[in-house]
Design a protein around this motif. Structure first.
Motif, PDB file in Angstrom:
ATOM      1  N   PHE A 282       0.834  -1.147  -0.053  1.00  0.00           N
ATOM      2  CA  PHE A 282       0.081  -0.074   0.148  1.00  0.00           C
ATOM      3  C   PHE A 282       0.859   1.084  -0.064  1.00  0.00           C
ATOM      4  O   PHE A 282       0.209   2.441  -0.004  1.00  0.00           O
ATOM      5  N   PRO A 283       1.936   1.352   0.247  1.00  0.00           N
ATOM      6  CA  PRO A 283       2.886   2.421   0.082  1.00  0.00           C
ATOM      7  C   PRO A 283       2.799   3.346  -1.315  1.00  0.00           C
ATOM      8  O   PRO A 283       2.232   2.752  -2.067  1.00  0.00           O
ATOM      9  N   GLU A 284       2.856   4.553  -1.132  1.00  0.00           N
ATOM     10  CA  GLU A 284       2.768   5.405  -2.477  1.00  0.00           C
ATOM     11  C   GLU A 284       3.857   5.011  -3.315  1.00  0.00           C
ATOM     12  O   GLU A 284       5.080   4.482  -2.913  1.00  0.00           O
ATOM     13  N   GLY A 285       3.520   4.835  -4.548  1.00  0.00           N
ATOM     14  CA  GLY A 285       4.177   3.892  -5.896  1.00  0.00           C
ATOM     15  C   GLY A 285       4.048   2.794  -6.218  1.00  0.00           C
ATOM     16  O   GLY A 285       4.587   2.309  -7.355  1.00  0.00           O
ATOM     17  N   VAL A 286       3.397   1.981  -5.257  1.00  0.00           N
ATOM     18  CA  VAL A 286       3.039   0.632  -5.586  1.00  0.00           C
ATOM     19  C   VAL A 286       1.698   0.736  -6.523  1.00  0.00           C
ATOM     20  O   VAL A 286       0.840   1.383  -6.375  1.00  0.00           O
ATOM     21  N   ALA A 287       1.950  -0.224  -7.472  1.00  0.00           N
ATOM     22  CA  ALA A 287       0.716  -0.282  -8.380  1.00  0.00           C
ATOM     23  C   ALA A 287      -0.493  -1.103  -8.099  1.00  0.00           C
ATOM     24  O   ALA A 287      -0.575  -1.997  -7.324  1.00  0.00           O
ATOM     25  N   THR A 288      -1.687  -0.476  -8.879  1.00  0.00           N
ATOM     26  CA  THR A 288      -3.007  -1.292  -8.556  1.00  0.00           C
ATOM     27  C   THR A 288      -3.230  -1.506 -10.057  1.00  0.00           C
ATOM     28  O   THR A 288      -2.931  -0.858 -10.812  1.00  0.00           O
ATOM     29  N   PHE A 289      -4.109  -2.571 -10.266  1.00  0.00           N
ATOM     30  CA  PHE A 289      -4.466  -2.756 -11.640  1.00  0.00           C
ATOM     31  C   PHE A 289      -5.908  -3.210 -11.865  1.00  0.00           C
ATOM     32  O   PHE A 289      -6.603  -3.575 -10.835  1.00  0.00           O
ATOM     33  N   GLU A 290      -6.408  -2.964 -13.154  1.00  0.00           N
ATOM     34  CA  GLU A 290      -7.711  -3.269 -13.411  1.00  0.00           C
ATOM     35  C   GLU A 290      -7.895  -4.794 -13.726  1.00  0.00           C
ATOM     36  O   GLU A 290      -7.028  -5.350 -14.204  1.00  0.00           O
ATOM     37  N   LYS A 291      -9.129  -5.017 -13.451  1.00  0.00           N
ATOM     38  CA  LYS A 291      -9.616  -6.424 -13.984  1.00  0.00           C
ATOM     39  C   LYS A 291      -9.124  -6.609 -15.454  1.00  0.00           C
ATOM     40  O   LYS A 291      -8.586  -7.948 -15.694  1.00  0.00           O
ATOM     41  N   LYS A 292      -9.220  -5.896 -16.422  1.00  0.00           N
ATOM     42  CA  LYS A 292      -9.124  -6.130 -17.794  1.00  0.00           C
ATOM     43  C   LYS A 292      -7.549  -6.256 -18.025  1.00  0.00           C
ATOM     44  O   LYS A 292      -7.119  -6.836 -18.830  1.00  0.00           O
ATOM     45  N   SER A 293      -6.651  -5.641 -17.126  1.00  0.00           N
ATOM     46  CA  SER A 293      -5.235  -5.881 -17.410  1.00  0.00           C
ATOM     47  C   SER A 293      -4.789  -7.104 -17.274  1.00  0.00           C
ATOM     48  O   SER A 293      -3.480  -7.198 -17.737  1.00  0.00           O
ATOM     49  N   ILE A 294      -5.412  -8.382 -16.690  1.00  0.00           N
ATOM     50  CA  ILE A 294      -4.745  -9.296 -16.505  1.00  0.00           C
ATOM     51  C   ILE A 294      -5.568 -10.431 -17.262  1.00  0.00           C
ATOM     52  O   ILE A 294      -5.213 -11.672 -17.271  1.00  0.00           O
ATOM     53  N   GLU A 295      -6.395 -10.081 -18.120  1.00  0.00           N
ATOM     54  CA  GLU A 295      -7.066 -11.009 -19.051  1.00  0.00           C
ATOM     55  C   GLU A 295      -5.915 -11.623 -20.004  1.00  0.00           C
ATOM     56  O   GLU A 295      -5.040 -10.975 -20.615  1.00  0.00           O
ATOM     57  N   GLY A 296      -5.878 -12.858 -20.089  1.00  0.00           N
ATOM     58  CA  GLY A 296      -4.894 -13.663 -20.947  1.00  0.00           C
ATOM     59  C   GLY A 296      -3.367 -13.360 -20.457  1.00  0.00           C
ATOM     60  O   GLY A 296      -2.403 -13.220 -21.191  1.00  0.00           O
ATOM     61  N   GLU A 297      -3.231 -13.083 -19.094  1.00  0.00           N
ATOM     62  CA  GLU A 297      -1.884 -12.793 -18.762  1.00  0.00           C
ATOM     63  C   GLU A 297      -0.888 -13.947 -18.851  1.00  0.00           C
ATOM     64  O   GLU A 297      -1.318 -15.285 -18.501  1.00  0.00           O
ATOM     65  N   THR A 298       0.269 -13.685 -19.254  1.00  0.00           N
ATOM     66  CA  THR A 298       1.206 -14.636 -19.398  1.00  0.00           C
ATOM     67  C   THR A 298       2.055 -14.946 -18.159  1.00  0.00           C
ATOM     68  O   THR A 298       1.933 -14.052 -17.241  1.00  0.00           O
ATOM     69  N   LYS A 299       2.790 -15.754 -18.039  1.00  0.00           N
ATOM     70  CA  LYS A 299       3.649 -15.990 -16.781  1.00  0.00           C
ATOM     71  C   LYS A 299       4.522 -14.601 -16.423  1.00  0.00           C
ATOM     72  O   LYS A 299       4.591 -14.126 -15.382  1.00  0.00           O
ATOM     73  N   GLY A 300       5.387 -14.330 -17.745  1.00  0.00           N
ATOM     74  CA  GLY A 300       5.985 -13.035 -17.492  1.00  0.00           C
ATOM     75  C   GLY A 300       5.465 -11.996 -16.990  1.00  0.00           C
ATOM     76  O   GLY A 300       5.866 -11.176 -16.266  1.00  0.00           O
ATOM     77  N   GLU A 301       4.003 -11.757 -17.451  1.00  0.00           N
ATOM     78  CA  GLU A 301       3.189 -10.636 -17.030  1.00  0.00           C
ATOM     79  C   GLU A 301       2.992 -10.669 -15.701  1.00  0.00           C
ATOM     80  O   GLU A 301       2.802  -9.836 -14.653  1.00  0.00           O
ATOM     81  N   TRP A 302       2.695 -11.950 -15.367  1.00  0.00           N
ATOM     82  CA  TRP A 302       2.311 -12.154 -13.824  1.00  0.00           C
ATOM     83  C   TRP A 302       3.374 -11.761 -12.937  1.00  0.00           C
ATOM     84  O   TRP A 302       3.324 -11.036 -11.931  1.00  0.00           O
ATOM     85  N   TYR A 303       4.643 -12.159 -13.342  1.00  0.00           N
ATOM     86  CA  TYR A 303       5.787 -11.858 -12.540  1.00  0.00           C
ATOM     87  C   TYR A 303       6.044 -10.352 -12.492  1.00  0.00           C
ATOM     88  O   TYR A 303       6.099  -9.785 -11.414  1.00  0.00           O
ATOM     89  N   VAL A 304       5.866  -9.733 -13.609  1.00  0.00           N
ATOM     90  CA  VAL A 304       5.876  -8.180 -13.650  1.00  0.00           C
ATOM     91  C   VAL A 304       4.998  -7.486 -12.779  1.00  0.00           C
ATOM     92  O   VAL A 304       5.164  -6.720 -12.084  1.00  0.00           O
ATOM     93  N   ARG A 305       3.448  -8.027 -12.863  1.00  0.00           N
ATOM     94  CA  ARG A 305       2.692  -7.325 -11.822  1.00  0.00           C
ATOM     95  C   ARG A 305       3.067  -7.823 -10.336  1.00  0.00           C
ATOM     96  O   ARG A 305       2.824  -6.794  -9.624  1.00  0.00           O
ATOM     97  N   GLN A 306       3.741  -8.648 -10.081  1.00  0.00           N
ATOM     98  CA  GLN A 306       4.197  -8.927  -8.679  1.00  0.00           C
ATOM     99  C   GLN A 306       5.063  -7.951  -8.268  1.00  0.00           C
ATOM    100  O   GLN A 306       5.220  -7.498  -7.290  1.00  0.00           O
ATOM    101  N   MET A 307       6.087  -7.940  -9.098  1.00  0.00           N
ATOM    102  CA  MET A 307       7.179  -6.815  -9.118  1.00  0.00           C
ATOM    103  C   MET A 307       6.819  -5.328  -8.965  1.00  0.00           C
ATOM    104  O   MET A 307       6.921  -4.534  -7.969  1.00  0.00           O
ATOM    105  N   LEU A 308       5.893  -5.029  -9.698  1.00  0.00           N
ATOM    106  CA  LEU A 308       5.261  -3.712  -9.572  1.00  0.00           C
ATOM    107  C   LEU A 308       4.291  -3.521  -8.325  1.00  0.00           C
ATOM    108  O   LEU A 308       3.928  -2.328  -8.113  1.00  0.00           O
ATOM    109  N   GLY A 309       3.556  -4.332  -7.933  1.00  0.00           N
ATOM    110  CA  GLY A 309       2.388  -4.403  -6.957  1.00  0.00           C
ATOM    111  C   GLY A 309       2.759  -4.741  -5.472  1.00  0.00           C
ATOM    112  O   GLY A 309       2.064  -5.000  -4.669  1.00  0.00           O
TER     113      GLY A 309
END
Length: 384
Positions: free
Chosen positions: A258-285
């Protein structure tokens, strides 16, 4: 990809889909290296932590038998608080993640462990392991993000109810284990959908109430009674220990996402998400906390929240070892590795809670937003 953000620059627009998948492959390699190396030293670590925790709790409860005397009350309460934090964070949370299942020890296994917490292990593993770690920081999918009672992003519609969210957050912090139990029950959703009379909900509610009764009986009846003339003092000590554990756990969890600078995402942003994209979302979130080795153990090594979300089933004692490799990966691909001291991260998280309790017109502009890149997706919104 269309990113809808206010006055922001996409800090990962330079990444191609190939870059994202390469990040995934490099993280897979880091994980494989740890899996190949884990062994007796890791098993010895968790067994030692469990042994220390149990001796500390037993010793503290013994001291509290004499809590009528102030020095005994202070020592016993402090020891019991630390013991409860260790059991909750470094042991319970991580054992139930399956981090130690490879040991094949039925006493230290995700399928058999039950923790000192109001939430039954079975329900917690579903809401945390299956939902939170799958849908990390996806608004409307990850209820760990705001626990369904807070506004967590500027693009969420503001309503007057959110003005009180700093108060709700403080109350939730004080009684965090009960808030998590209600969250695991999906209490709000079931009440809203009028599903509280269904057999499935009733069964889960009964399970939770039995667990709460068991915990309350232990801390607020049996142990105080054993203290005889120190009954009220021991009762107060147990309450303070649980309060301290709840406040600590809530603070650590808040710092992770929850600190400033941590990303949040819309539901549509994970449609068809690849493993690499899942990793990047964990990194940014996710975000880390800097500190001493003792502090890392007290957080259950969730001070390495980024590493934990990338590899939730790796032994927690290995996160410190792999953190420099993960941070180097961030740097190599031009990503921001969000970290800071505990006071800084707690202050940042609370600043965000307060900022988002007000309408957007009253807020300062976003700080260090980190939207999710990947491939072209129309009308994808990611907000920090």
């Amino acid at each position: 990809m269309t990113v809808l953000q206010k006055q922001t620059v996409n800090p990962i627009a330079h990444l191609t889909p190939e870059d994202v998948e390469q990040i995934g492959r490099e993280l897979d390699a880091i994980r494989a290296e740890v899996v190949a190396q884990r062994g007796e030293s890791d098993a010895a670590y968790i067994r030692k932590v469990i042994d220390v925790q149990r001796k500390l709790e037993l010793g503290s409860r013994a001291v509290l038998l004499f809590s009528l005397f102030p020095p005994a009350w202070i020592a016993g309460t402090a020891g019991l608080t630390v013991a409860k934090i260790l059991e909750n964070m470094e042991i319970g949370h991580n054992v139930m993640h399956g981090q130690w299942d490879w040991m094949r020890d039925p006493k230290i296994h995700s399928t058999t462990w039950e923790w000192d917490n109001a939430s039954p292990a079975e329900q917690w593993k579903h809401s945390h392991n299956e939902l939170h770690h799958t849908y990390t920081n996806v608004v409307g999918k990850d209820n760990d993000l705001g626990y369904g009672i807070m506004r967590v992003d500027e693009d969420q519609k503001w309503v007057p109810f959110y003005v009180a969210q700093p108060l709700w957050n403080f109350i939730n912090a004080c009684f965090f284990e009960y808030g998590i139990a209600a969250y695991d029950l999906e209490l709000g959703k079931n009440i809203k959908r009028k599903l509280t009379k269904t057999p499935e909900f009733k069964a889960k509610l009964s399970q939770t109430l039995r667990k709460i009764r068991k915990q309350a009986t232990k801390d607020y009846v049996v142990h105080p009674l054993l203290s005889g003339p120190s009954f009220l003092n021991t009762l107060a000590a147990n309450f303070v220990a649980n309060l301290g554990r709840n406040l600590w756990t809530h603070s650590v969890i808040m710092c992770g996402h929850f600190p400033e600078g941590v990303a949040t995402f819309e539901k549509k942003s994970i449609e068809g998400e690849t493993k690499g994209e899942w990793y990047v979302r964990q990194m940014l979130g996710s975000a880390n906390i800097t500190g001493s080795k003792a502090m890392h153990i007290a957080t259950g090594n969730l001070s390495y929240q980024i590493e934990h979300h990338l590899f939730p089933d790796l032994p927690s004692n290995r996160y410190q070892e792999i953190a420099p490799k993960v941070e180097a990966l961030f740097e190599r691909y031009g990503l921001t590795y969000t970290t800071g001291s505990l006071p800084k991260q707690v202050a940042s998280a609370w600043h965000k809670v307060i900022r988002l309790s007000l309408p957007n017109d009253f807020m300062s502009r976003k700080v260090n937003p980190t939207p999710l890149p990947a491939r072209d997706r129309s009308e994808t919104t990611v907000a920090a």
